[in-house]
Design a protein around this motif. Structure first.
Motif, PDB file in Angstrom:
ATOM      1  N   GLY A 151       0.814  -1.212   0.000  1.00  0.00           N
ATOM      2  CA  GLY A 151       0.000   0.000   0.000  1.00  0.00           C
ATOM      3  C   GLY A 151       0.844   1.257   0.000  1.00  0.00           C
ATOM      4  O   GLY A 151       0.546   2.214   0.708  1.00  0.00           O
ATOM      5  N   TYR A 152       1.906   1.255  -0.791  1.00  0.00           N
ATOM      6  CA  TYR A 152       2.858   2.371  -0.787  1.00  0.00           C
ATOM      7  C   TYR A 152       2.187   3.690  -1.175  1.00  0.00           C
ATOM      8  O   TYR A 152       1.282   3.716  -2.014  1.00  0.00           O
ATOM      9  N   THR A 153       2.659   4.773  -0.564  1.00  0.00           N
ATOM     10  CA  THR A 153       2.014   6.076  -0.755  1.00  0.00           C
ATOM     11  C   THR A 153       2.845   7.067  -1.552  1.00  0.00           C
ATOM     12  O   THR A 153       2.345   8.114  -1.948  1.00  0.00           O
ATOM     13  N   ALA A 154       4.138   6.770  -1.766  1.00  0.00           N
ATOM     14  CA  ALA A 154       5.002   7.731  -2.458  1.00  0.00           C
ATOM     15  C   ALA A 154       6.231   7.019  -3.002  1.00  0.00           C
ATOM     16  O   ALA A 154       6.525   5.881  -2.646  1.00  0.00           O
ATOM     17  N   ASP A 155       6.960   7.735  -3.848  1.00  0.00           N
ATOM     18  CA  ASP A 155       8.197   7.212  -4.439  1.00  0.00           C
ATOM     19  C   ASP A 155       9.432   7.861  -3.842  1.00  0.00           C
ATOM     20  O   ASP A 155      10.501   7.826  -4.439  1.00  0.00           O
ATOM     21  N   THR A 156       9.321   8.481  -2.682  1.00  0.00           N
ATOM     22  CA  THR A 156      10.372   9.364  -2.183  1.00  0.00           C
ATOM     23  C   THR A 156      11.360   8.733  -1.222  1.00  0.00           C
ATOM     24  O   THR A 156      12.337   9.371  -0.843  1.00  0.00           O
ATOM     25  N   ALA A 157      11.131   7.485  -0.778  1.00  0.00           N
ATOM     26  CA  ALA A 157      12.051   6.882   0.196  1.00  0.00           C
ATOM     27  C   ALA A 157      11.928   5.370   0.172  1.00  0.00           C
ATOM     28  O   ALA A 157      10.852   4.818  -0.090  1.00  0.00           O
ATOM     29  N   ILE A 158      13.046   4.684   0.447  1.00  0.00           N
ATOM     30  CA  ILE A 158      13.029   3.241   0.636  1.00  0.00           C
ATOM     31  C   ILE A 158      13.824   2.917   1.898  1.00  0.00           C
ATOM     32  O   ILE A 158      14.725   3.657   2.294  1.00  0.00           O
ATOM     33  N   ALA A 159      13.469   1.808   2.550  1.00  0.00           N
ATOM     34  CA  ALA A 159      14.227   1.303   3.691  1.00  0.00           C
ATOM     35  C   ALA A 159      14.965   0.056   3.233  1.00  0.00           C
ATOM     36  O   ALA A 159      14.365  -0.830   2.606  1.00  0.00           O
TER      37      ALA A 159
ATOM     38  N   GLY B 218       6.763  19.290   7.919  1.00  0.00           N
ATOM     39  CA  GLY B 218       5.696  18.739   7.093  1.00  0.00           C
ATOM     40  C   GLY B 218       4.326  19.235   7.508  1.00  0.00           C
ATOM     41  O   GLY B 218       3.459  19.482   6.658  1.00  0.00           O
ATOM     42  N   ASP B 219       4.116  19.389   8.832  1.00  0.00           N
ATOM     43  CA  ASP B 219       2.851  19.922   9.337  1.00  0.00           C
ATOM     44  C   ASP B 219       2.573  21.290   8.721  1.00  0.00           C
ATOM     45  O   ASP B 219       1.461  21.572   8.254  1.00  0.00           O
ATOM     46  N   VAL B 220       3.600  22.156   8.752  1.00  0.00           N
ATOM     47  CA  VAL B 220       3.463  23.506   8.207  1.00  0.00           C
ATOM     48  C   VAL B 220       3.132  23.443   6.716  1.00  0.00           C
ATOM     49  O   VAL B 220       2.210  24.116   6.233  1.00  0.00           O
ATOM     50  N   ALA B 221       3.871  22.621   5.981  1.00  0.00           N
ATOM     51  CA  ALA B 221       3.647  22.512   4.538  1.00  0.00           C
ATOM     52  C   ALA B 221       2.219  22.079   4.230  1.00  0.00           C
ATOM     53  O   ALA B 221       1.550  22.653   3.354  1.00  0.00           O
ATOM     54  N   ARG B 222       1.729  21.079   4.956  1.00  0.00           N
ATOM     55  CA  ARG B 222       0.388  20.554   4.660  1.00  0.00           C
ATOM     56  C   ARG B 222      -0.714  21.521   5.062  1.00  0.00           C
ATOM     57  O   ARG B 222      -1.789  21.545   4.445  1.00  0.00           O
ATOM     58  N   MET B 223      -0.484  22.347   6.082  1.00  0.00           N
ATOM     59  CA  MET B 223      -1.456  23.382   6.428  1.00  0.00           C
ATOM     60  C   MET B 223      -1.543  24.437   5.322  1.00  0.00           C
ATOM     61  O   MET B 223      -2.633  24.896   4.965  1.00  0.00           O
ATOM     62  N   ILE B 224      -0.387  24.814   4.787  1.00  0.00           N
ATOM     63  CA  ILE B 224      -0.356  25.800   3.706  1.00  0.00           C
ATOM     64  C   ILE B 224      -1.036  25.231   2.462  1.00  0.00           C
ATOM     65  O   ILE B 224      -1.812  25.922   1.778  1.00  0.00           O
ATOM     66  N   MET B 225      -0.784  23.972   2.167  1.00  0.00           N
ATOM     67  CA  MET B 225      -1.416  23.334   0.991  1.00  0.00           C
ATOM     68  C   MET B 225      -2.931  23.276   1.152  1.00  0.00           C
ATOM     69  O   MET B 225      -3.677  23.522   0.196  1.00  0.00           O
ATOM     70  N   TYR B 226      -3.391  22.942   2.361  1.00  0.00           N
ATOM     71  CA  TYR B 226      -4.830  22.928   2.625  1.00  0.00           C
ATOM     72  C   TYR B 226      -5.441  24.296   2.300  1.00  0.00           C
ATOM     73  O   TYR B 226      -6.472  24.386   1.627  1.00  0.00           O
TER      74      TYR B 226
ATOM     75  N   VAL C 174      10.236  24.594  -1.371  1.00  0.00           N
ATOM     76  CA  VAL C 174      10.667  24.182  -0.028  1.00  0.00           C
ATOM     77  C   VAL C 174       9.531  23.470   0.703  1.00  0.00           C
ATOM     78  O   VAL C 174       9.734  22.443   1.358  1.00  0.00           O
ATOM     79  N   LEU C 175       8.322  23.984   0.580  1.00  0.00           N
ATOM     80  CA  LEU C 175       7.174  23.357   1.238  1.00  0.00           C
ATOM     81  C   LEU C 175       6.923  21.955   0.689  1.00  0.00           C
ATOM     82  O   LEU C 175       6.606  21.031   1.450  1.00  0.00           O
ATOM     83  N   LEU C 176       7.068  21.766  -0.610  1.00  0.00           N
ATOM     84  CA  LEU C 176       6.929  20.432  -1.184  1.00  0.00           C
ATOM     85  C   LEU C 176       7.991  19.491  -0.639  1.00  0.00           C
ATOM     86  O   LEU C 176       7.721  18.312  -0.355  1.00  0.00           O
ATOM     87  N   SER C 177       9.195  19.997  -0.472  1.00  0.00           N
ATOM     88  CA  SER C 177      10.269  19.189   0.101  1.00  0.00           C
ATOM     89  C   SER C 177       9.970  18.823   1.548  1.00  0.00           C
ATOM     90  O   SER C 177      10.154  17.672   1.959  1.00  0.00           O
ATOM     91  N   TRP C 178       9.474  19.787   2.328  1.00  0.00           N
ATOM     92  CA  TRP C 178       9.155  19.509   3.732  1.00  0.00           C
ATOM     93  C   TRP C 178       8.042  18.473   3.841  1.00  0.00           C
ATOM     94  O   TRP C 178       8.049  17.632   4.743  1.00  0.00           O
ATOM     95  N   ASN C 179       7.087  18.519   2.934  1.00  0.00           N
ATOM     96  CA  ASN C 179       6.006  17.537   2.946  1.00  0.00           C
ATOM     97  C   ASN C 179       6.549  16.123   2.799  1.00  0.00           C
ATOM     98  O   ASN C 179       6.054  15.175   3.423  1.00  0.00           O
ATOM     99  N   GLN C 180       7.602  15.957   1.992  1.00  0.00           N
ATOM    100  CA  GLN C 180       8.208  14.647   1.789  1.00  0.00           C
ATOM    101  C   GLN C 180       9.094  14.241   2.965  1.00  0.00           C
ATOM    102  O   GLN C 180       9.073  13.091   3.398  1.00  0.00           O
TER     103      GLN C 180
END
Length: 398
Positions: free
Chosen positions: A74-82, A313-321, A354-360
């Motif tokens: 159920g992956y949600t993004a392409d931005t990170a792997i473990a 990320g919290d800040v970024a997502r509030m601005i996007m909302y 920058v906000l897009l980066s913080w979201n990730q």
């Protein structure tokens, strides 16, 4: 001694000296070359989180979404792997979180390539914390298998946003008209969905914040956004060290004030120390500046403010909302993100990249998810879609 004897004697001494020099120098060169060629194991990389550049080989376990959370489906993004030293590893403490930047997402992002799980990869980058966990960031090379990584592509491709799938508990009900869309279609659908809300007065915001931002460890306190301080709910006000209502989308960016509307929307209002709130003022968001004395990890300069890592990320997502909720069709200004940090009173707020980066880099945590649920259940009846689906940010503003 004749001339020939002298010549033979000098030649013999020179040959002996060159041989000795070669014997001393050659092993050092060979040792250095061998050391540079050997990739680190994941265990070695986790023990060397000092910013150095290194190559690491491991097996893909899943997608990290928080400090101690790695999802394996159920992956949600392409931005990170473990990755880990064994494909069957289950402990996140033995996994390295690898940032997957845009140049490599088409080949190494798990949302696009779910079959990558269990395969061996080799990557080169900086050994430094990611999701507040041992990590490797800013990769310069990534490849499958344990061999030498391929070099960075000469040109970074611009990925096209793919239709968004449904994997959240509200996708079949609340978000049903948005799931599967992307770009302007997704934006329009989300605006329609979240515009149905109960609107609060500015006085009601005090009580709402005491509920939405309650400290999970102390029901008598709220957590302040930028300082992270836990403080009594009763100390709200305008005095020194009181907490007040921080407009994350500064109300002067569009001049919407505190009349019922965007100025009272608790999706972007948070408790904050009075003086720290004043320091942030109406500045745009960006990286850098001088340290804020009362808010460890925050920085500011003449035109921008950088929050601490835990709430970027919290800040970024509030601005996007806010940019999606307020489109100018209900008597309020059309709020938009842009790449400026000099927006003044215009209905814009930056810095978009920058906000897009913080979201990730800072995905939603339990506190942010609880807050979204409380607003939905008890106060406004609408949700912040970027907390439920952080990947929708790239699908709209890619």
């Amino acid at each position: 001694m004749n001339t020939k004897s002298i010549t033979r004697s000098l030649s013999g001494r020179l040959i002996t000296a060159f041989a000795l020099a070669a014997a001393l120098v050659t092993p050092v060169v060979a040792s250095t070359s061998a050391s540079a060629a050997a990739p680190l194991t994941v265990a070695q990389a986790l023990a060397a989180q000092d910013g150095r550049a290194a190559t690491v080989t491991g097996y893909v376990i899943g997608q990290p979404t928080a400090t101690s959370t790695v999802i394996t489906s159920g992956y949600t993004a392409d931005t990170a792997i473990a990755i880990a030293d064994t494909a069957a590893e289950t402990s996140t403490s033995r996994m390295l979180y690898v940032q997957v930047t845009a140049a490599y997402r088409s080949g190494f992002g798990l949302l696009t390539n779910p079959g990558l799980r269990g395969r061996q990869v080799t990557t080169t980058g900086a050994l430094t914390a990611y999701f507040s966990h041992g990590g490797l960031k800013n990769p310069t090379a990534m490849s499958l298998g344990g061999g030498t990584p391929n070099p960075t592509p000469t040109a970074t491709p611009t990925p096209s946003p793919s239709p968004t799938g449904g994997s959240g508990p509200y996708d079949s009900t609340y978000y049903v008209n948005a799931v599967g869309k992307t770009g302007t279609a997704l934006r329009s659908s989300l605006h329609t969905i979240i515009s149905t809300q109960t609107k609060l007065s500015y006085d009601q915001v005090w009580e709402a914040l005491k509920d939405t931002d309650q400290d999970p460890a102390n029901a008598n306190n709220v957590l302040l956004l930028y300082t992270g301080r836990s403080q009594s709910k009763t100390t709200n006000g305008g005095g020194v060290n009181d907490w007040n209502r921080e407009h994350v989308w500064a109300k002067s960016h569009g001049d919407f004030g505190t009349a019922t509307g965007p100025g009272t929307d608790v999706h972007h209002l948070r408790p904050e120390d009075v003086s720290v709130n004043s320091t942030r003022g109406n500045k745009d968001f960006d990286n850098g500046g001088s340290a804020v004395s009362e808010a460890t990890g925050c920085y500011t300069d003449s035109d921008s403010f950088e929050p601490r890592n835990a709430v970027k990320g919290d800040v970024a997502r509030m601005i996007m909302y806010m940019a999606i909720r307020y489109e100018g069709g209900d008597g309020w200004p059309n709020l938009e993100m842009n790449n400026s940090v000099s927006n003044g009173s215009a209905p814009y707020l930056g810095k978009l990249s920058v906000l897009l980066s913080w979201n990730q880099l800072d995905p939603p945590d339990a506190f942010e998810k609880r807050r979204n649920q409380v607003i939905y259940d008890r106060w406004q009846g609408n949700r912040n879609p970027f907390i439920d689906h952080p990947e929708w940010a790239a699908a709209i503003w890619n």
